[in-house]
Design a protein around this motif. Structure first.
Motif, PDB file in Angstrom:
ATOM      1  N   HIS A 211      48.153   0.646 -11.052  1.00 56.48           N
ATOM      2  CA  HIS A 211      47.926   2.051 -10.709  1.00 56.48           C
ATOM      3  C   HIS A 211      46.534   2.531 -11.105  1.00 56.48           C
ATOM      4  CE1 HIS A 211      51.977   2.297  -9.396  1.00 56.48           C
ATOM      5  NE2 HIS A 211      52.472   2.049 -10.587  1.00 56.48           N
TER       6      HIS A 211
ATOM      7  N   TYR B 222      53.510  12.579 -23.747  1.00 59.09           N
ATOM      8  CA  TYR B 222      53.834  11.873 -22.509  1.00 59.09           C
ATOM      9  C   TYR B 222      52.744  12.076 -21.452  1.00 59.09           C
ATOM     10  CZ  TYR B 222      56.203   9.917 -18.565  1.00 59.09           C
ATOM     11  OH  TYR B 222      56.493   9.139 -17.474  1.00 59.09           O
ATOM     12  N   SER B 223      52.280  13.310 -21.323  1.00 57.43           N
ATOM     13  CA  SER B 223      51.203  13.597 -20.361  1.00 57.43           C
ATOM     14  C   SER B 223      49.931  12.861 -20.785  1.00 57.43           C
ATOM     15  CB  SER B 223      50.946  15.104 -20.324  1.00 57.43           C
ATOM     16  OG  SER B 223      49.606  15.365 -19.934  1.00 57.43           O
TER      17      SER B 223
ATOM     18  N   ASN C 188      54.965  -6.053 -13.768  1.00 54.47           N
ATOM     19  CA  ASN C 188      54.480  -5.032 -14.699  1.00 54.47           C
ATOM     20  C   ASN C 188      55.035  -5.232 -16.100  1.00 54.47           C
ATOM     21  OD1 ASN C 188      52.857  -3.524 -12.936  1.00 54.47           O
ATOM     22  ND2 ASN C 188      54.675  -2.555 -12.066  1.00 54.47           N
TER      23      ASN C 188
ATOM     24  N   VAL D 206      46.953  13.404 -19.833  1.00 57.92           N
ATOM     25  CA  VAL D 206      45.864  14.365 -20.063  1.00 57.92           C
ATOM     26  C   VAL D 206      45.938  14.892 -21.502  1.00 57.92           C
ATOM     27  CG1 VAL D 206      44.904  16.584 -19.359  1.00 57.92           C
ATOM     28  CG2 VAL D 206      45.765  15.000 -17.629  1.00 57.92           C
ATOM     29  N   LYS D 207      47.147  15.234 -21.917  1.00 61.28           N
ATOM     30  CA  LYS D 207      47.328  15.694 -23.302  1.00 61.28           C
ATOM     31  C   LYS D 207      47.087  14.551 -24.291  1.00 61.28           C
ATOM     32  CE  LYS D 207      50.590  19.488 -22.632  1.00 61.28           C
ATOM     33  NZ  LYS D 207      51.940  19.990 -22.971  1.00 61.28           N
TER      34      LYS D 207
ATOM     35  N   LYS E 231      46.065   1.547 -16.258  1.00 64.02           N
ATOM     36  CA  LYS E 231      47.422   1.692 -15.715  1.00 64.02           C
ATOM     37  C   LYS E 231      47.789   0.516 -14.817  1.00 64.02           C
ATOM     38  CE  LYS E 231      47.108   5.869 -13.874  1.00 64.02           C
ATOM     39  NZ  LYS E 231      47.783   7.012 -13.225  1.00 64.02           N
TER      40      LYS E 231
ATOM     41  N   VAL F 175      37.143  13.886 -16.347  1.00 61.81           N
ATOM     42  CA  VAL F 175      38.021  12.749 -16.097  1.00 61.81           C
ATOM     43  C   VAL F 175      37.589  12.067 -14.805  1.00 61.81           C
ATOM     44  CG1 VAL F 175      39.722  14.294 -15.036  1.00 61.81           C
ATOM     45  CG2 VAL F 175      40.428  12.014 -15.734  1.00 61.81           C
ATOM     46  N   PHE F 176      37.645  10.747 -14.840  1.00 59.24           N
ATOM     47  CA  PHE F 176      37.313   9.935 -13.678  1.00 59.24           C
ATOM     48  C   PHE F 176      38.455   8.953 -13.459  1.00 59.24           C
ATOM     49  CE2 PHE F 176      35.511   5.878 -12.075  1.00 59.24           C
ATOM     50  CZ  PHE F 176      35.137   6.319 -10.809  1.00 59.24           C
ATOM     51  N   PHE F 177      38.777   8.722 -12.196  1.00 56.94           N
ATOM     52  CA  PHE F 177      39.855   7.804 -11.875  1.00 56.94           C
ATOM     53  C   PHE F 177      39.366   6.692 -10.953  1.00 56.94           C
ATOM     54  CE2 PHE F 177      43.078   6.232  -9.025  1.00 56.94           C
ATOM     55  CZ  PHE F 177      44.069   5.862  -9.909  1.00 56.94           C
TER      56      PHE F 177
ATOM     57  N   ARG G 199      43.388  14.074 -24.787  1.00 48.41           N
ATOM     58  CA  ARG G 199      42.797  15.122 -25.622  1.00 48.41           C
ATOM     59  C   ARG G 199      43.011  14.807 -27.112  1.00 48.41           C
ATOM     60  NH1 ARG G 199      45.280  19.921 -23.236  1.00 48.41           N
ATOM     61  NH2 ARG G 199      44.142  19.396 -21.339  1.00 48.41           N
TER      62      ARG G 199
END
Lengths: 307, 307
Positions: free
Chosen positions: B208, B184-185, B91, B187-188, B205, B218-220, B191
């Protein structure tokens, strides 16, 4: 559809970058029971506490359909106590205090009323205690799920390997899977661990989701991306509770249904981390759970009609 | 369904725990073109190389439908060269040598034949070069995808923010998303970044998986669990090539189809890491790609009929 839960009931004191929890209720069996009781009741709880453990918590669990006949209350003794501090990334933490107290010489006793339970989950505890529970069961449950941790791999590996031969599903995190197998690749690690006894292996990767392995099949469930992880304590146990709760409710232990159970577990864990300790999971409603599971469907669903 | 690819074509020299690659072909535009050419042809390549760049590689790309009119060959100069060494976890890596060579004063020129291209991907390059490409286009492509890296956030943030306002999709890794947003988040972070210009954000990621953000959706997509990651170099560019290749082939730029494109990208990246450099992705067949995508379906699909 009876479910027996074995694990700790304890006090935690947690510090995260968002604040300090003070002394709150914790323990693997506590989180598992709160999560699973949304799906199946009664739950046969097996644990040990000191006389300091709040009656209010016992009453709250009873009200959620958790039978406490198997929870020993040790007069004049103290409950298990753990305090820890999370680092900024929330993925690592330091244990500050670990007072075993009543846990030091815990000898679980399975009440007669718990016999014949179809589902059993052995929360993280010394392998010797887990083995003692298995030895006391007159009839083997349809499904035995086991959690453990790196500590037992270091101090009680021989006992751990014996328990492993008697369970159906092992749950560990990625670091523990690597330690137990000696393989860095999780695919290779899974292959080795599945040769140690369990038919199914779940590798929990925290914010990076969870993997389910069985034979040559693999299933992956993401963690729900959240604005903030407030406190990860108990997320793994809450995941376990949602997982076994769904299986016990549906009475279907196929690989296909285990996939769904992993999504249910992931949904429960995503609630757990939103507040300190068990605060969020003791409030969560069936409607919120259904909505969160639908969010998981949206999160991973895609159309494929290619080439 | 024309696609224009802008990026580097270069030499890499890679060391992983599995061995040393020697001097091999690399570069963001190389990986993107190899991956995307499985889905859409022709590909309009924009890059720069020195006279040391092998004609055999040019011929191989041509044979895969990659137009090279936009690839400048600088007589008497050397191609971009990078060497690096991966740590055990794959990584993290150390750059050992970075010789910009022809890249130092690269001025991209868009050939007349490339004008009117419907899809454009700006591979990782200085924002000033990315901007120059946008300025040369007489007609805005239907979809502009942009990759970048932390380095440009440090030395050319102002330029980077200007380019960001003109693109539809930004691709960065998790560390870069955090750096660009100061959050850090993820999601934030998403945005905040979506307020900087792009309508879609893809956060890669690595092992990951990858996240796709748009408005509040959101899609993963997970990465395929593999026995071994042999060499991660170019996996992000290969992912990008699969992503834009699928979109250009289907001509559908809806959020729903972008999800599928992310799975296609993840499938291509999972091939890339199986061997050094571009070795695996230049051999991969349509049948193998379809089979790998089916593995992704198996990996994440679950039934839900709860509560």
């Amino acid at each position: 559809m009876s479910l027996t839960v074995v694990g700790t009931m304890a006090f935690d004191e947690i510090e995260t970058p968002f604040g300090k929890s003070g002394k709150i209720i914790g323990g693997s069996a506590t989180y598992i029971a709160w999560a699973a009781s949304n799906f199946v009741q009664p739950i046969n709880q097996v644990s040990v506490v000191g006389e300091d453990f709040p009656k209010a918590e016992m009453d709250a669990l009873s009200a959620k359909g958790v039978a406490l006949d198997g929870v020993q209350i040790k007069e004049g003794e103290k409950s298990f106590y753990w305090s820890g501090k999370y680092h900024m990334d929330m993925n690592t933490r330091d244990s500050l205090v670990t007072d075993l107290n009543v846990l030091a010489d815990f000898q679980p006793v399975i009440p007669e009323t718990y016999q014949g339970s179809e589902f059993l989950i052995l929360g993280n505890l010394t392998p010797q205690v887990q083995m003692s529970v298995l030895d006391q069961l007159k009839e083997r449950p349809r499904l035995i799920v086991m959690d453990t941790m790196n500590f037992w791999m270091e101090v009680a590996l021989e006992d751990l390997l014996k328990v492993l031969k008697r369970v159906d599903v092992l749950m560990v995190n990625d670091g523990e899977a690597r330690q137990l197998s000696g393989e860095y690749s999780l695919v290779k690690a899974a292959r080795k661990i599945l040769e140690m006894g369990p038919k199914y292996l779940i590798i929990k990767k925290g914010e990076h989701g969870a993997l389910l392995f069985c034979d040559n099949h693999v299933f992956f469930a993401p963690a729900m991306p959240l604005d903030e992880v407030y406190d990860p304590t108990g997320a793994g146990d809450t995941f376990a509770g949602g997982f076994i709760g769904h299986l016990a409710r549906t009475k279907d232990i196929s690989f296909e249904n285990m996939k769904t159970a992993i999504i249910v577990g992931s949904a429960m864990a995503s609630f757990c981390v939103e507040k300190f300790g068990t605060e969020r999971i003791r409030q969560v409603t069936k409607g919120e759970i259904a909505a969160r599971i639908e969010q998981f469907v949206q999160l991973v669903n895609f159309d494929i009609d290619l080439v």
